[in-house]
Design a protein around this motif. Structure first.
Motif, PDB file in Angstrom:
ATOM      1  N   SER A   1       2.708 -28.133  71.422  1.00  0.00           N
ATOM      2  CA  SER A   1       3.138 -29.266  71.453  1.00  0.00           C
ATOM      3  C   SER A   1       3.370 -30.198  70.400  1.00  0.00           C
ATOM      4  O   SER A   1       4.512 -30.997  70.562  1.00  0.00           O
ATOM      5  N   VAL A   2       2.805 -29.793  69.362  1.00  0.00           N
ATOM      6  CA  VAL A   2       3.252 -30.361  68.185  1.00  0.00           C
ATOM      7  C   VAL A   2       4.799 -29.981  67.660  1.00  0.00           C
ATOM      8  O   VAL A   2       5.556 -30.898  67.264  1.00  0.00           O
ATOM      9  N   MET A   3       5.093 -28.794  67.600  1.00  0.00           N
ATOM     10  CA  MET A   3       6.474 -28.177  67.513  1.00  0.00           C
ATOM     11  C   MET A   3       7.578 -28.947  68.440  1.00  0.00           C
ATOM     12  O   MET A   3       8.569 -29.431  67.820  1.00  0.00           O
ATOM     13  N   LEU A   4       7.328 -28.935  69.708  1.00  0.00           N
ATOM     14  CA  LEU A   4       8.117 -29.652  70.759  1.00  0.00           C
ATOM     15  C   LEU A   4       8.359 -30.925  70.631  1.00  0.00           C
ATOM     16  O   LEU A   4       9.359 -31.621  70.919  1.00  0.00           O
ATOM     17  N   TRP A   5       7.104 -31.733  70.607  1.00  0.00           N
ATOM     18  CA  TRP A   5       7.199 -33.073  70.928  1.00  0.00           C
ATOM     19  C   TRP A   5       6.730 -33.922  69.814  1.00  0.00           C
ATOM     20  O   TRP A   5       6.618 -35.092  69.849  1.00  0.00           O
ATOM     21  N   GLY A   6       6.313 -33.451  68.678  1.00  0.00           N
ATOM     22  CA  GLY A   6       6.098 -34.122  67.531  1.00  0.00           C
ATOM     23  C   GLY A   6       7.132 -35.095  67.131  1.00  0.00           C
ATOM     24  O   GLY A   6       8.258 -34.774  67.380  1.00  0.00           O
ATOM     25  N   PRO A   7       6.864 -36.059  66.663  1.00  0.00           N
ATOM     26  CA  PRO A   7       7.708 -37.336  66.095  1.00  0.00           C
ATOM     27  C   PRO A   7       8.630 -36.979  65.155  1.00  0.00           C
ATOM     28  O   PRO A   7       8.252 -36.423  64.107  1.00  0.00           O
ATOM     29  N   ARG A   8       9.963 -37.182  65.323  1.00  0.00           N
ATOM     30  CA  ARG A   8      10.889 -36.667  64.166  1.00  0.00           C
ATOM     31  C   ARG A   8      11.830 -37.795  63.818  1.00  0.00           C
ATOM     32  O   ARG A   8      12.165 -38.864  64.734  1.00  0.00           O
ATOM     33  N   THR A   9      12.282 -38.078  62.925  1.00  0.00           N
ATOM     34  CA  THR A   9      13.483 -39.021  62.426  1.00  0.00           C
ATOM     35  C   THR A   9      14.697 -38.526  62.587  1.00  0.00           C
ATOM     36  O   THR A   9      15.062 -37.110  62.257  1.00  0.00           O
TER      37      THR A   9
ATOM     38  N   PHE B   1      15.774 -27.699  74.719  1.00  0.00           N
ATOM     39  CA  PHE B   1      15.653 -28.077  73.225  1.00  0.00           C
ATOM     40  C   PHE B   1      16.834 -27.355  72.428  1.00  0.00           C
ATOM     41  O   PHE B   1      17.150 -26.136  72.643  1.00  0.00           O
ATOM     42  N   PRO B   2      17.386 -28.084  71.191  1.00  0.00           N
ATOM     43  CA  PRO B   2      18.598 -27.481  70.828  1.00  0.00           C
ATOM     44  C   PRO B   2      18.488 -26.622  69.669  1.00  0.00           C
ATOM     45  O   PRO B   2      19.528 -25.833  69.068  1.00  0.00           O
ATOM     46  N   TYR B   3      17.392 -26.211  68.996  1.00  0.00           N
ATOM     47  CA  TYR B   3      17.010 -25.223  67.978  1.00  0.00           C
ATOM     48  C   TYR B   3      16.279 -23.950  68.330  1.00  0.00           C
ATOM     49  O   TYR B   3      15.335 -24.018  68.969  1.00  0.00           O
ATOM     50  N   PHE B   4      17.073 -22.827  68.154  1.00  0.00           N
ATOM     51  CA  PHE B   4      16.656 -21.511  68.429  1.00  0.00           C
ATOM     52  C   PHE B   4      15.281 -21.299  68.023  1.00  0.00           C
ATOM     53  O   PHE B   4      14.335 -20.801  68.799  1.00  0.00           O
ATOM     54  N   GLY B   5      14.936 -21.386  66.741  1.00  0.00           N
ATOM     55  CA  GLY B   5      13.758 -21.236  66.090  1.00  0.00           C
ATOM     56  C   GLY B   5      12.435 -21.996  66.671  1.00  0.00           C
ATOM     57  O   GLY B   5      11.677 -21.462  67.020  1.00  0.00           O
ATOM     58  N   ARG B   6      12.789 -23.400  67.149  1.00  0.00           N
ATOM     59  CA  ARG B   6      11.898 -24.099  67.437  1.00  0.00           C
ATOM     60  C   ARG B   6      11.510 -23.756  69.190  1.00  0.00           C
ATOM     61  O   ARG B   6      10.273 -23.473  69.591  1.00  0.00           O
TER      62      ARG B   6
END
Length: 114
Positions: free
Chosen positions: A106-114, A60-65
Motif C-alpha cells: 500500500s505504501v509503495m503503490l498509493w503513498g503520496p508523491r510530488t 502503474f508506470p514503473y516496472f520496479g514499483r
C-alpha cells in the motif's frame, strides 16, 4: 465508482500474476524435485511466460514499483498456496509476515508523491 473499478482491476491482475507464477513454479518444482513427468516442467515454463506478461497490463508506470508491490501480494498467495496445495500449515511467523506485506504494498503503490 470509476476509481473503485480500476482498483479492482489492479487487484485482480496482482492476484492473477501471483497464481500464475506460483502455479508455474510449482509445476517445475514437481518435475525437478518430485520426479513427475517432464510435461509438468514444460507446462510450468509456458505458464511462467504468461506470468511475465500479466504485470505489463498494470496501469502503474514503473516496472520496479509494480514488481516490488507484487512481491507483497506474492507473499500472501505463497503462504495460502502452501497451506491449501502442499498441506503445510503456516506458523506464527508465516502469518505475521503475510499480514505485514500488504502495508508495504500500500505504501509503495498509493503513498503520496510530488
Amino acid at each position: 465508482m470509476e476509481g473503485e473499478c480500476e482498483c479492482s482491476r489492479e487487484f485482480f491482475l496482482f492476484i492473477l500474476a501471483g497464481l500464475v507464477e506460483i502455479g508455474g513454479g510449482y509445476l517445475i518444482w514437481l518435475w525437478l524435485r518430485e520426479g513427475v513427468s517432464f510435461c509438468y516442467g514444460i507446462m510450468g515454463s509456458l505458464i511462467l511466460v504468461l506470468y511475465g506478461i500479466i504485470p505489463t497490463l498494470q496501469d502503474f508506470p514503473y516496472f520496479g514499483r509494480v514488481y516490488a508491490a507484487y512481491g507483497g501480494v506474492f507473499i500472501i498467495l505463497a503462504v495460502f498456496w502452501g497451506w491449501a496445495i502442499d498441506k503445510k500449515i503456516p506458523d506464527f511467523y508465516d502469518g505475521l509476515g503475510a499480514l505485514i506485506s500488504p502495508i508495504g504494498v500500500s505504501v509503495m503503490l498509493w503513498g503520496p508523491r510530488t
